[in-house]
Each structure stands twice: as structure tokens, then as C-alpha cells.
Write an enzyme that holds these catalytic residues in place. Structure first.
Site, PDB file in Angstrom:
ATOM      1  N   CYS A 162     -10.396  37.437 -28.100  1.00  0.00           N
ATOM      2  CA  CYS A 162     -11.025  38.454 -27.419  1.00  0.00           C
ATOM      3  C   CYS A 162      -9.909  39.549 -26.739  1.00  0.00           C
ATOM      4  O   CYS A 162     -10.061  40.277 -26.240  1.00  0.00           O
ATOM      5  CB  CYS A 162     -12.333  38.238 -26.316  1.00  0.00           C
ATOM      6  SG  CYS A 162     -13.589  37.421 -27.195  1.00  0.00           S
ATOM      7  N   HIS A 302     -12.635  42.887 -18.101  1.00  0.00           N
ATOM      8  CA  HIS A 302     -13.190  42.162 -19.071  1.00  0.00           C
ATOM      9  C   HIS A 302     -14.730  42.436 -19.125  1.00  0.00           C
ATOM     10  O   HIS A 302     -15.314  42.236 -20.063  1.00  0.00           O
ATOM     11  CB  HIS A 302     -12.669  41.130 -19.448  1.00  0.00           C
ATOM     12  CG  HIS A 302     -12.653  40.485 -20.608  1.00  0.00           C
ATOM     13  ND1 HIS A 302     -12.392  40.730 -22.010  1.00  0.00           N
ATOM     14  CD2 HIS A 302     -13.276  39.080 -21.101  1.00  0.00           C
ATOM     15  CE1 HIS A 302     -12.615  40.167 -22.832  1.00  0.00           C
ATOM     16  NE2 HIS A 302     -13.180  38.920 -22.303  1.00  0.00           N
ATOM     17  N   GLU A 313     -13.616  36.711 -12.772  1.00  0.00           N
ATOM     18  CA  GLU A 313     -12.770  37.909 -12.932  1.00  0.00           C
ATOM     19  C   GLU A 313     -12.969  38.556 -11.549  1.00  0.00           C
ATOM     20  O   GLU A 313     -11.886  39.254 -10.927  1.00  0.00           O
ATOM     21  CB  GLU A 313     -13.124  38.750 -14.019  1.00  0.00           C
ATOM     22  CG  GLU A 313     -12.441  39.937 -14.094  1.00  0.00           C
ATOM     23  CD  GLU A 313     -12.622  40.692 -15.426  1.00  0.00           C
ATOM     24  OE1 GLU A 313     -11.999  41.721 -15.821  1.00  0.00           O
ATOM     25  OE2 GLU A 313     -13.631  40.519 -16.087  1.00  0.00           O
ATOM     26  N   LYS A 331     -18.664  46.742 -21.512  1.00  0.00           N
ATOM     27  CA  LYS A 331     -19.461  46.052 -22.296  1.00  0.00           C
ATOM     28  C   LYS A 331     -21.150  46.200 -22.000  1.00  0.00           C
ATOM     29  O   LYS A 331     -21.673  45.553 -22.813  1.00  0.00           O
ATOM     30  CB  LYS A 331     -18.829  44.246 -22.330  1.00  0.00           C
ATOM     31  CG  LYS A 331     -17.764  44.210 -23.052  1.00  0.00           C
ATOM     32  CD  LYS A 331     -17.326  42.923 -22.890  1.00  0.00           C
ATOM     33  CE  LYS A 331     -16.034  42.533 -23.406  1.00  0.00           C
ATOM     34  NZ  LYS A 331     -14.776  43.208 -22.662  1.00  0.00           N
ATOM     35  N   HIS A 336     -20.031  43.287 -26.581  1.00  0.00           N
ATOM     36  CA  HIS A 336     -18.702  42.471 -26.723  1.00  0.00           C
ATOM     37  C   HIS A 336     -18.400  42.554 -28.110  1.00  0.00           C
ATOM     38  O   HIS A 336     -18.785  41.786 -28.975  1.00  0.00           O
ATOM     39  CB  HIS A 336     -18.751  41.130 -26.230  1.00  0.00           C
ATOM     40  CG  HIS A 336     -17.393  40.327 -25.995  1.00  0.00           C
ATOM     41  ND1 HIS A 336     -16.366  41.054 -26.630  1.00  0.00           N
ATOM     42  CD2 HIS A 336     -17.294  39.322 -25.480  1.00  0.00           C
ATOM     43  CE1 HIS A 336     -15.362  40.066 -26.074  1.00  0.00           C
ATOM     44  NE2 HIS A 336     -15.837  39.201 -25.419  1.00  0.00           N
ATOM     45  N   PHE A 395     -10.913  33.247 -25.752  1.00  0.00           N
ATOM     46  CA  PHE A 395     -11.020  31.920 -26.010  1.00  0.00           C
ATOM     47  C   PHE A 395      -9.531  31.417 -26.390  1.00  0.00           C
ATOM     48  O   PHE A 395      -8.823  32.051 -27.005  1.00  0.00           O
ATOM     49  CB  PHE A 395     -12.018  31.662 -27.198  1.00  0.00           C
ATOM     50  CG  PHE A 395     -13.547  31.683 -26.859  1.00  0.00           C
ATOM     51  CD1 PHE A 395     -13.891  31.822 -25.584  1.00  0.00           C
ATOM     52  CD2 PHE A 395     -14.399  31.410 -27.781  1.00  0.00           C
ATOM     53  CE1 PHE A 395     -15.121  31.984 -25.225  1.00  0.00           C
ATOM     54  CE2 PHE A 395     -15.835  31.174 -27.616  1.00  0.00           C
ATOM     55  CZ  PHE A 395     -16.074  31.421 -26.170  1.00  0.00           C
TER      56      PHE A 395
END
Length: 408
Positions: A162, A302, A313, A331, A336, A395
Site C-alpha cells: 500500500c 494513511h 498513526e 480513504k 483503500h 504490508f
């Protein structure tokens, strides 16, 4: 420090619109785009955020070469064409040897892989498409963009999950700085809203199950967030050395002034609980730009709407940027889009700098208790944003932060 580069063009194809202007307007309205998805019918999660283009409509927009392209490659071609056009460049006139293409992805053409695997199992080898490999290899979106634009310089396809889109932008900046190209077409694409991929993320516990109200399912930083919503899309930026953009009289939308990239080296899917890797990426981007944490006016987070990710975050932002810059998380509107999200959100950060407007976080009244950050909610906020950072985490523990400044 690496010399800043100019962002002279951008293109977006997202669930919020099939161009940058429409996407921006929809994101600023702050309403989620998720809906029930017939392709996911019968699955535990049956909703997603789709680009509003049917296969036939997408093919018509792409033109004659569409027959050989997977959906993710076609989305990338559309976004790249818009970005180049927005930069005032003409591929028929430029020196293609000096144009780089860096287009990343996370999963790539997952729909093709699933379809052709089904054909092989059910109907035999003779009915597997001869285009299977050219469509599913992860570099082909970059390859199709290069072919479409006649760009013969470096061609790369970063895959950092991502964070792929942000990695692509950072790599493109480095190609310009090293003199390997004069123009870089950089971004990412993804079209992996498929039964297998969706089920895989569901099994990993990453997806929202708010099926009764899909448009409200993605809710970054909310107290009742329960996971992200699968999405597709593409985002592309045109980058040039600042002096080259000035020499041709180009409009500069913003400047990319710093990049930071680190790895957690912790776990395949979970973020490091201490947030050290993400913090190092943010601090590296700021140091690369010659900026202090207090210089940051705005954070494009994010913000995936997952319990662990958002909490980590938010803690990072509060720790490194305690002066409480404004925070948004696209998002909530867009879902996403996996590998594409870093490029899409870099483009939205450019628009925030340019317009002096911060879009709201969809489906959020206030950050969850304990998340000490200044999220923009309900409606866009007018703000004099001079310095912004865009976070991307993937990831594998990939962390990428881009630092951008207003053009003027």
C-alpha cells in the site's frame, strides 16, 4: 538534501471521479463512495469502491489498444494521459528517451489471474487467454503507459504494497536528481476488487463489515472503525526539475521537497507497535526537505480505518507533530485502493496545497478518545497550507512519507 522537484501535472481515476477535478470535488464533499458490488455477491463482505467506468466505457476511453490491457493498466493509461496533458506536455513533441515512467501496483491484475485460473480448471488449457501473462505481470501498467506515451527512458514498477504509489513518486524524484531523465511520469494503479482478494483481506481481519451502510463503512480515526473498504483507482503525477519547468514556462502545482522510506522489520501485516519505522520515515522526509516538524501545516494520513493502524498513526502524528497540524484521510471517501493509494493521496495533497483547502474525513464526527490529532470533519477547512506531508504504510512493514510545499 535533494533538490526539490516541481509537480507540473496530475491525473486521477478514482471511485470519486474519472478525472482529477471531479475526484477533488467529491473528496471535498466528504461522502463515502462505497456501494454493494455484484462481483462480490454472496461473500462475507459484498461492498466496495469502484471507479465509475464499466469495462466497455473504459475501453472506449483508452482506445484501440484497450483489447490487450487489464483494467489496472487501462486505469493507469487514463491517469497518465490526464497528468501529461495537465502539465502542458505533448508526447508527440518531447524527447521520449528522456522521459521516465514509474508506475507501481500492489496486487496488479488480480481479476485476470482469477478468471484465467477458473478457465483452466473448468474448461482446459486451450481456453486460457494468450494475454494472461502480459496482463498479470506487475510491471505491465508501467509498460503500457510507456508505450502509450512513447516514453523510452527508465521504466520501473515499484511494489511496496500500500506504499507503492508513494514509492514510485520518490523513485521518480531520484531519477530526476541523478540526471537519468528530464520528465518523470510517476504514480500507481490498482484494480484488485475481486472475490479472492476481498476474501483474503476479510480473512486477515482487515475489512469493515458494515454491510448495512456501505457508504459509512470507511471511517478513519472514528471510535467505531472496524476496517477498510476495498477500492480501485489510479493516480499519476508529472515531475520535472524546478529549473526545467521554469525554463518552459510550466505551471507548477506544488513542489516535492523530501522523501523518507523505511522498513519496520517486524511483521508481515501488523504495523510495529512502537511506530519507530513510520516515525523514521517522517523524520527522514522532513530532514531531506530541510524542514523542522513545526513547519508542517497539514498531514494527509494513511488512515485506513483499521483499529491498530489508525491508533498507531495518530500516536505518531501527536508525537512528532505536537503542534497539531490539520489531518485528513481520503480513504473515508475513496476506500483503500491498495497499491494506488499513495499516488492518489499525493495528488490530493498537491491539490490541498494549491487550493488552500483541506477535505474532511468522511464518516467522522471527532477522533476516537485518546487520538490527539486535529482531524478536519464535516466540511472542508480553508487553511493557508504551505507544507504538507503524505503518509503511506504497507504490508511487509513498508513506510514512505512524501513532503510537499506550495508552489508560490
Amino acid at each position: 538534501m535533494t533538490a526539490p522537484v516541481a509537480v507540473t501535472g496530475l491525473g486521477l481515476v478514482t471511485p470519486a471521479g474519472v478525472d482529477a477535478a471531479t475526484t477533488w470535488d467529491t473528496v471535498c464533499r466528504g461522502t463515502g463512495t462505497a456501494t454493494r458490488d455484484p462481483a462480490l455477491a454472496g461473500l462475507p463482505v459484498d461492498f466496495s469502491c469502484r471507479v465509475p467506468l464499466s469495462p466497455d466505457a473504459l475501453a472506449r476511453r483508452v482506445g484501440r489498444a484497450a483489447w490487450r490491457m487489464s483494467r489496472n493498466a487501462a486505469l493507469a493509461v487514463l491517469a497518465a494521459r490526464e497528468a501529461v496533458r495537465d502539465a502542458g506536455l505533448d508526447p508527440r513533441a518531447w524527447d521520449g528517451d528522456r522521459v521516465a515512467v514509474v508506475v507501481g501496483c500492489g496486487l496488479g491484475a488480480d481479476a485476470v489471474r482469477e478468471e484465467q485460473a477458473g478457465r483452466l480448471a473448468e474448461r482446459g488449457a486451450d481456453l486460457v487467454s494468450a494475454l494472461t501473462i502480459p496482463q498479470i505481470i506487475p510491471n505491465m501498467a508501467a509498460g503500457e503507459v510507456s508505450i502509450d506515451l512513447g516514453a523510452r527512458g527508465p521504466g520501473l514498477a515499484p511494489a511496496t504494497a500500500c506504499a507503492s504509489g508513494a514509492t514510485a513518486v520518490a523513485v521518480a524524484r531520484d531519477l530526476l536528481a541523478s540526471g537519468q531523465c528530464d520528465i518523470a511520469v510517476a504514480g500507481a494503479t490498482e484494480a484488485a476488487v475481486t472475490p479472492l482478494a476481498t476474501t483474503g483481506f476479510w480473512r486477515a481481519g482487515a475489512l469493515s463489515r458494515r454491510a448495512g451502510a456501505p457508504a459509512e463503512a470507511s471511517r478513519p480515526f472514528a471510535v467505531d472503525r472496524d476496517g477498510f473498504v476495498m477500492a480501485e483507482g489510479a493516480g499519476v503525477l508529472v515531475l520535472e526539475r524546478t529549473e526545467d519547468a521554469a525554463a518552459r514556462g510550466a505551471r507548477v502545482r506544488a513542489r516535492l521537497v523530501g522523501c523518507g522510506s523505511t522498513s519496520d522489520a517486524h511483521h508481515p501485516t501488523a504495523p510495529a507497535p512502537d511506530g519507530r519505522g513510520a516515525e523514521a520515515a517522517l523524520r527522514t522526509a522532513l530532514a531531506d526537505a530541510g524542514l523542522a516538524p513545526g513547519d508542517v501545516d497539514h498531514v494527509d494520513a494513511h488512515g485506513t480505518s483499521t483499529p491498530l493502524g489508525d491508533a498507531g498513526e495518530a500516536a505518531l502524528i501527536a508525537r512528532v507533530l505536537p503542534h497539531r497540524p490539520s489531518v485528513t484521510a481520503p480513504k473515508g471517501v475513496l476506500g483503500h485502493s491498495l497499491g494506488a493509494t499513495g499516488a492518489v493521496e499525493a495528488a490530493l495533497t498537491v491539490l490541498t496545497l494549491q487550493h488552500g483547502t483541506v477535505p474532511p474525513v468522511a464518516n467522522l464526527d471527532a477522533p476516537a478518545p485518546g487520538l490527539d490529532i486535529d482531524c478536519v470533519t464535516k466540511s472542508p477547512r480553508r487553511q493557508d497550507v504551505r507544507v504538507a506531508v503524505s503518509h503511506s504504510f504497507g504490508f511487509g512493514g513498508h513506510n514512505v512519507v512524501l513532503a510537499l510545499t506550495r508552489a508560490g
